[in-house]
Every structure is written in C-alpha cells, then in structure tokens.
Design a protein around this motif. Structure first.
Motif: not given
Length: 129
Positions: A13-18, A24-28
């Motif tokens: 089963a394909t995982p549900p789209r999130v 999440g977030a990308t922090r630089i």
C-alpha cells in the motif's frame, strides 16, 4: 505434470501523502549563513589590500529573517560608500538566493583602512645604494 499456481506478490500500500508543512522543517545554522555572507562580501570587492584580513561576517537568524554584520578591511583613499553599498547588495542577494531568507539589513564594520600610497611600487627596488 502438476502445475503450481503462481505466487501472488503482496501488494504494498502506498503511504498516504503528507502535507509539506507536516513533514518537518529545514534549519540552516547561523554560521552557514555567515559563511555565505563573508563569501559574498569578498565577491563584491576588488582584490583585498596586501596583508588585509579576509572579510568575515556574523549573522543572527530569526525564522526566515537574517540580520548580518560584515567586517572589512579596505584600501584608502577609495570610495568607501560605494564599496559598502556593493557589499550590502551582494550579501543580501546571495543569502536570499542560497537560503531563501530575507535580509532587511546588512551592517558594515570597516575594521582597518590600508593606505594605498604607503605601499612600495611593484617591481621597484627599495634598497638604498
């Protein structure tokens, strides 16, 4: 001849789209933005004066807003205001381009001025005879 029935492959089963916001977030890190700013400042200026320290920067990031302070050593006499304006433009452009952060201000600290007339001319022998 007995034939065995073909095995059925288990269907995955394909995982549900999130939603992207839920992934999440990308922090630089601030130091990464500071390195981008310092490199951009070096790009904006002509060749650094002899014995001059390379441009360096400090950055404070809050959400997607970067406040930048760049320290420079420049030749004198020269158009200091034009050089500082070029550094401000290049630093803001490069950070917006590379990190997608807005840069409302770029403060410039001129730490040292190098007198161009005090340098020995290239190729001349300065020894007394």
């Amino acid at each position: 001849m007995s034939s065995t029935p073909p095995r059925a492959t288990p269907s995955r089963a394909t995982p549900p789209r999130v939603v992207p916001a839920d992934r999440g977030a990308t922090r630089i890190a601030d130091r990464v933005i500071a390195k981008i700013a310092a490199q951009a400042a070096r790009e904006a200026l002509p060749a650094p004066p002899d014995r001059a320290a390379a441009a360096h920067a400090t950055v404070t990031v809050h959400h997607d807003i970067a406040r930048v302070r760049v320290s420079l050593e420049l030749d004198y006499p020269s158009d200091l205001a034009a050089q500082c304006a070029a550094v401000r433009r290049q630093v803001a452009l490069r950070i917006e381009e590379c990190a997608q952060m807005s840069v409302p201000e770029v403060d410039i600290d001129i730490e040292h001025l190098h007198a161009t007339y005090a340098r020995p001319a290239a190729g001349r022998d300065r020894r007394l005879r």
